[in-house]
Design a protein around this motif. Structure first.
Motif, PDB file in Angstrom:
ATOM      1  N   VAL A 279       0.856  -1.188   0.000  1.00 37.05           N
ATOM      2  CA  VAL A 279       0.000   0.000   0.000  1.00 37.05           C
ATOM      3  C   VAL A 279       0.885   1.229   0.000  1.00 37.05           C
ATOM      4  O   VAL A 279       1.713   1.406   0.887  1.00 37.05           O
ATOM      5  CB  VAL A 279      -0.921   0.018   1.240  1.00 37.05           C
ATOM      6  N   VAL A 280       0.739   2.051  -1.027  1.00 37.55           N
ATOM      7  CA  VAL A 280       1.527   3.274  -1.112  1.00 37.55           C
ATOM      8  C   VAL A 280       0.581   4.450  -0.983  1.00 37.55           C
ATOM      9  O   VAL A 280      -0.383   4.572  -1.749  1.00 37.55           O
ATOM     10  CB  VAL A 280       2.294   3.350  -2.449  1.00 37.55           C
ATOM     11  N   ARG A 281       0.851   5.297   0.020  1.00 39.20           N
ATOM     12  CA  ARG A 281      -0.024   6.464   0.230  1.00 39.20           C
ATOM     13  C   ARG A 281       0.516   7.667  -0.517  1.00 39.20           C
ATOM     14  O   ARG A 281       1.712   7.806  -0.714  1.00 39.20           O
ATOM     15  CB  ARG A 281      -0.127   6.769   1.728  1.00 39.20           C
ATOM     16  N   ARG A 282      -0.399   8.516  -0.882  1.00 44.00           N
ATOM     17  CA  ARG A 282      -0.050   9.723  -1.602  1.00 44.00           C
ATOM     18  C   ARG A 282       0.977  10.557  -0.831  1.00 44.00           C
ATOM     19  O   ARG A 282       0.824  10.764   0.368  1.00 44.00           O
ATOM     20  CB  ARG A 282      -1.310  10.574  -1.773  1.00 44.00           C
ATOM     21  N   GLY A 283       2.011  10.999  -1.503  1.00 42.78           N
ATOM     22  CA  GLY A 283       2.959  11.936  -0.907  1.00 42.78           C
ATOM     23  C   GLY A 283       4.092  11.297  -0.132  1.00 42.78           C
ATOM     24  O   GLY A 283       5.008  11.984   0.305  1.00 42.78           O
ATOM     25  N   GLU A 284       4.090   9.995   0.048  1.00 45.68           N
ATOM     26  CA  GLU A 284       5.170   9.406   0.848  1.00 45.68           C
ATOM     27  C   GLU A 284       6.349   8.973  -0.028  1.00 45.68           C
ATOM     28  O   GLU A 284       6.242   8.870  -1.238  1.00 45.68           O
ATOM     29  CB  GLU A 284       4.648   8.211   1.665  1.00 45.68           C
ATOM     30  N   ILE A 285       7.482   8.770   0.681  1.00 43.73           N
ATOM     31  CA  ILE A 285       8.612   8.115   0.022  1.00 43.73           C
ATOM     32  C   ILE A 285       8.671   6.733   0.612  1.00 43.73           C
ATOM     33  O   ILE A 285       8.903   6.560   1.803  1.00 43.73           O
ATOM     34  CB  ILE A 285       9.946   8.838   0.288  1.00 43.73           C
ATOM     35  N   HIS A 286       8.404   5.762  -0.237  1.00 47.23           N
ATOM     36  CA  HIS A 286       8.234   4.397   0.239  1.00 47.23           C
ATOM     37  C   HIS A 286       9.400   3.554  -0.265  1.00 47.23           C
ATOM     38  O   HIS A 286       9.625   3.467  -1.459  1.00 47.23           O
ATOM     39  CB  HIS A 286       6.905   3.864  -0.311  1.00 47.23           C
ATOM     40  N   GLY A 287      10.142   2.964   0.648  1.00 44.81           N
ATOM     41  CA  GLY A 287      11.264   2.132   0.233  1.00 44.81           C
ATOM     42  C   GLY A 287      10.875   0.663   0.179  1.00 44.81           C
ATOM     43  O   GLY A 287      10.092   0.195   0.989  1.00 44.81           O
ATOM     44  N   VAL A 288      11.405  -0.036  -0.829  1.00 42.46           N
ATOM     45  CA  VAL A 288      11.231  -1.487  -0.872  1.00 42.46           C
ATOM     46  C   VAL A 288      12.637  -2.066  -0.840  1.00 42.46           C
ATOM     47  O   VAL A 288      13.437  -1.790  -1.735  1.00 42.46           O
ATOM     48  CB  VAL A 288      10.500  -1.944  -2.141  1.00 42.46           C
ATOM     49  N   ILE A 289      12.950  -2.808   0.228  1.00 48.27           N
ATOM     50  CA  ILE A 289      14.297  -3.359   0.327  1.00 48.27           C
ATOM     51  C   ILE A 289      14.220  -4.869   0.467  1.00 48.27           C
ATOM     52  O   ILE A 289      13.145  -5.442   0.629  1.00 48.27           O
ATOM     53  CB  ILE A 289      15.087  -2.775   1.517  1.00 48.27           C
ATOM     54  N   GLY A 290      15.373  -5.468   0.380  1.00 55.05           N
ATOM     55  CA  GLY A 290      15.437  -6.919   0.506  1.00 55.05           C
ATOM     56  C   GLY A 290      16.709  -7.415  -0.127  1.00 55.05           C
ATOM     57  O   GLY A 290      17.298  -6.717  -0.944  1.00 55.05           O
ATOM     58  N   PRO A 291      17.123  -8.626   0.247  1.00 58.38           N
ATOM     59  CA  PRO A 291      18.352  -9.169  -0.329  1.00 58.38           C
ATOM     60  C   PRO A 291      18.195  -9.411  -1.829  1.00 58.38           C
ATOM     61  O   PRO A 291      17.089  -9.338  -2.355  1.00 58.38           O
ATOM     62  CB  PRO A 291      18.543 -10.493   0.418  1.00 58.38           C
ATOM     63  N   ASN A 292      19.281  -9.726  -2.488  1.00 71.10           N
ATOM     64  CA  ASN A 292      19.236 -10.053  -3.914  1.00 71.10           C
ATOM     65  C   ASN A 292      18.225 -11.144  -4.189  1.00 71.10           C
ATOM     66  O   ASN A 292      18.142 -12.109  -3.444  1.00 71.10           O
ATOM     67  CB  ASN A 292      20.611 -10.560  -4.363  1.00 71.10           C
ATOM     68  N   GLY A 293      17.474 -10.982  -5.232  1.00 74.75           N
ATOM     69  CA  GLY A 293      16.527 -12.026  -5.609  1.00 74.75           C
ATOM     70  C   GLY A 293      15.272 -12.037  -4.760  1.00 74.75           C
ATOM     71  O   GLY A 293      14.506 -12.985  -4.783  1.00 74.75           O
ATOM     72  N   ALA A 294      15.055 -10.959  -4.006  1.00 72.93           N
ATOM     73  CA  ALA A 294      13.879 -10.921  -3.138  1.00 72.93           C
ATOM     74  C   ALA A 294      12.604 -10.627  -3.906  1.00 72.93           C
ATOM     75  O   ALA A 294      11.509 -10.785  -3.389  1.00 72.93           O
ATOM     76  CB  ALA A 294      14.083  -9.885  -2.037  1.00 72.93           C
ATOM     77  N   GLY A 295      12.739 -10.199  -5.158  1.00 77.78           N
ATOM     78  CA  GLY A 295      11.548  -9.935  -5.964  1.00 77.78           C
ATOM     79  C   GLY A 295      11.230  -8.459  -6.121  1.00 77.78           C
ATOM     80  O   GLY A 295      10.141  -8.104  -6.580  1.00 77.78           O
ATOM     81  N   LYS A 296      12.186  -7.598  -5.782  1.00 80.74           N
ATOM     82  CA  LYS A 296      11.917  -6.149  -5.818  1.00 80.74           C
ATOM     83  C   LYS A 296      11.689  -5.652  -7.242  1.00 80.74           C
ATOM     84  O   LYS A 296      10.713  -4.961  -7.533  1.00 80.74           O
ATOM     85  CB  LYS A 296      13.093  -5.382  -5.198  1.00 80.74           C
ATOM     86  N   THR A 297      12.614  -6.027  -8.119  1.00 79.96           N
ATOM     87  CA  THR A 297      12.484  -5.546  -9.495  1.00 79.96           C
ATOM     88  C   THR A 297      11.280  -6.190 -10.183  1.00 79.96           C
ATOM     89  O   THR A 297      10.571  -5.538 -10.954  1.00 79.96           O
ATOM     90  CB  THR A 297      13.783  -5.803 -10.276  1.00 79.96           C
ATOM     91  N   THR A 298      11.030  -7.457  -9.857  1.00 77.41           N
ATOM     92  CA  THR A 298       9.847  -8.126 -10.421  1.00 77.41           C
ATOM     93  C   THR A 298       8.582  -7.380 -10.010  1.00 77.41           C
ATOM     94  O   THR A 298       7.664  -7.189 -10.809  1.00 77.41           O
ATOM     95  CB  THR A 298       9.768  -9.586  -9.933  1.00 77.41           C
ATOM     96  N   LEU A 299       8.576  -6.924  -8.764  1.00 70.38           N
ATOM     97  CA  LEU A 299       7.429  -6.162  -8.280  1.00 70.38           C
ATOM     98  C   LEU A 299       7.221  -4.911  -9.149  1.00 70.38           C
ATOM     99  O   LEU A 299       6.100  -4.608  -9.576  1.00 70.38           O
ATOM    100  CB  LEU A 299       7.675  -5.771  -6.814  1.00 70.38           C
ATOM    101  N   PHE A 300       8.317  -4.213  -9.417  1.00 69.63           N
ATOM    102  CA  PHE A 300       8.217  -3.024 -10.282  1.00 69.63           C
ATOM    103  C   PHE A 300       7.739  -3.412 -11.679  1.00 69.63           C
ATOM    104  O   PHE A 300       6.929  -2.712 -12.294  1.00 69.63           O
ATOM    105  CB  PHE A 300       9.587  -2.341 -10.394  1.00 69.63           C
TER     106      PHE A 300
END
Lengths: 250, 287
Positions: free
Chosen positions: A25-46
């Motif tokens: 859930v991303v709220r309007r106006g925030e800076i939301h970080g997505v972190i995790g080790p390599n292969g955690a699925g961050k880029t796939t999420l994007f």
């Protein structure tokens, strides 16, 4: 409903579950970080959010509208821009033209494709000025050093005038000094009312500028909250440092 | 003077090469597909114009316009109806499919119009140039002037308009273009529309010039256009225009030598082999 919400978002690649029931859930106006080790699925999420990949299950809502399954350029027009982990400028176009391609997105289908774009140049120059690339506007984008190519990526995303900007490892390969500049730039973008989600490897950078952090591991959300909370979460420490390190760190 | 007269012939021939190769180059530049069926589009333009001339009006301009429209639409149809679905397959797949479409088109023309040559009885009022040194006939002047006009328009579209910029972006990085909001399908469809319309124009012009239309008129053209695209450096529009003219010059001047007993259409391939041996990225390519 918040600006961006994913529900049970899941992506399988063959037998591998790269993203596993993620409710982001991303709220309007925030800076939301997505972190995790390599292969955690961050880029796939994007890639899922921006339409590069179709989810295996789940839904993505942006501004109360379901966007999963839409083509990438449609999602862009709805107001989501992104940058890539590996910078990909149009190397043979000039820096200014790179921004112009993006600036044109709202006109391609509307005012006639064969109309000249000359009047957009002024606006594109302003954007380049705000990221500090104005003096290099006319050189081929491929000749920029890596730090500046990252700025160009952000400039291109700004030209799309998004409501939500997804930055994929914007600090990768940058020097400490360049990271300082990047923080300041992200701050300015947020100040104009843009919501930012960023995927990052460098914890310090994320801890510094994000208000909310989601931690992924093996495609699953293992923690979420303010930076301090997340940093002290045992599950997070374990994911980053390996099993058994919780005690050592604690 | 003979030299100037040969130059006129070379310009006319080079114009047809350039007009066809542009479409191929643009398609290759963006989709990386060797669009063999493009030569079928060339023939289709000629047949459409033939239909107009024999059934509707003898006016050349109407025939040219309708020939270009039909060719352009056929190009879009081939993209949206066929290539679109196989773009992500290995490159050999669209290539073979393209050869299949080309052969099918040739056979279709043969079925519909018969295996014979048809005359192309369009009428046109157009000036000619007569000097003591050389002669440019009506049709030759028409081809040179129209090609110049098309190339100029193409230059403006490629360099001064949004879609031109979008095409350049697409040809450098198709998926990135989508990420910055270029509706890629739309850009590619327009690309096919324009490139195919130009090939159609070349077909109509050559039909008019040689006063004949026949089912396999695209065959030699297909092979030569590839030579031109390769010489021009895969995907460089400017390169293929220059290469087209260059090839026509070489063919015309070598062919006019009395001791040169070599089939003229083979020159292109000799040139191709030479260039690929010594400069594999083409004369103007960056690869």
């Amino acid at each position: 409903m918040e600006l961006l919400e994913t529900e049970g978002l899941t992506k399988d690649f063959g037998g591998l579950r790269a993203v596993d029931h993620v409710d982001l859930v991303v709220r309007r106006g925030e800076i939301h970080g997505v972190i995790g080790p390599n292969g955690a699925g961050k880029t796939t999420l994007f890639n899922l959010i921006t339409g590069y990949l179709r989810p295996t299950y789940g839904a993505i809502h942006f501004k109360e509208r379901r966007i999963d399954g839409l083509p990438t350029h449609r999602i862009v027009t709805l107001g989501i821009a992104r940058t890539f982990q590996i910078v990909r400028p149009f190397t043979e176009l000039s820096v200014l033209e790179n921004v112009l391609v993006a600036w044109g997105h709202r006109y391609y289908r509307k005012t006639g494709p064969f109309r000249p774009y000359a009047n957009a140049r002024r606006r594109a120059r302003e954007i380049l000025e705000s990221v500090g690339l104005a003096d290099r506007a006319d050189i081929p984008a491929g000749t920029l050093p890596i730090g500046l190519q990252r700025r160009l990526e952000i400039a291109r995303a700004m030209a799309l005038e998004p409501e939500l900007m997804l930055l994929d490892e914007p600090a990768a390969g940058l020097t400490e000094e360049e990271i300082g500049g990047l923080k300041e730039l992200v701050g300015r973008i947020v100040a104009t009312g843009v919501t930012v989600v960023l995927v990052e490897h460098r914890m310090s950078f994320v801890m510094d500028i994000c208000e909310v952090i989601t931690v992924l591991d093996h495609g699953r959300v293992i923690a979420e909250g303010a930076p301090e909370e997340v940093a002290h979460d045992p599950a997070v420490i374990e994911a980053y440092l390996g099993t058994g390190s919780v005690n050592a760190a604690g | 003077m003979d030299f100037l007269q040969q130059l006129v012939f070379a310009l006319v021939l080079g114009s047809s090469y350039a007009l066809i190769a542009i479409g191929l180059t643009m398609v290759y530049g963006i989709l990386k597909v060797l669009h063999v069926a493009h030569a079928g589009i060339y023939t289709l333009g000629a047949y459409m114009a033939l239909l107009v001339v024999t059934h509707l009006t003898r006016n050349f301009w109407v025939a040219l316009l309708l020939g270009m429209v039909a060719a352009g639409l056929a190009g879009v149809l081939i993209y949206r109806g066929v290539y679109y679905y196989i773009l992500r397959r290995p490159r050999i797949v669209p290539l073979i499919v393209s050869i299949g479409i080309f052969t099918a088109m040739n056979e279709l023309f043969r079925l519909l119009f018969g295996p014979y040559q048809h005359a192309f009885p369009a009428v046109l009022r157009f000036p000619m140039v007569i000097t003591p040194y050389f002669l440019i006939t009506q049709k030759q002047l028409l081809i040179i002037v129209l090609t110049t006009f098309f190339l100029l328009m193409l230059y403006l579209v490629l360099n001064k308009t949004r879609v031109g910029l979008a095409w350049q972006a697409c040809s450098q990085d198709l998926s990135m273009a989508g990420a910055v909001g270029v509706p890629v399908d739309w850009a590619v469809a327009l690309n096919f529309l324009l490139g195919s319309a130009l090939a159609g124009a070349a077909g109509v012009l050559m039909a008019f010039y040689r006063n004949m239309v026949y089912p396999t008129m695209g065959n030699v053209v297909a092979y030569k256009a590839f030579v031109v695209v390769v010489l021009g450096g895969f995907g460089s529009v400017r390169g293929s225009v220059i290469a087209g003219m260059l090839l026509a010059l070489v063919e015309t001047f070598l062919g006019s030598l009395e001791w040169f007993n070599f089939p003229r259409d083979a020159i292109a391939f000799l040139l191709l082999i030479l260039v690929l041996m010594f400069r594999p990225k083409g004369l103007f390519g960056r690869l």
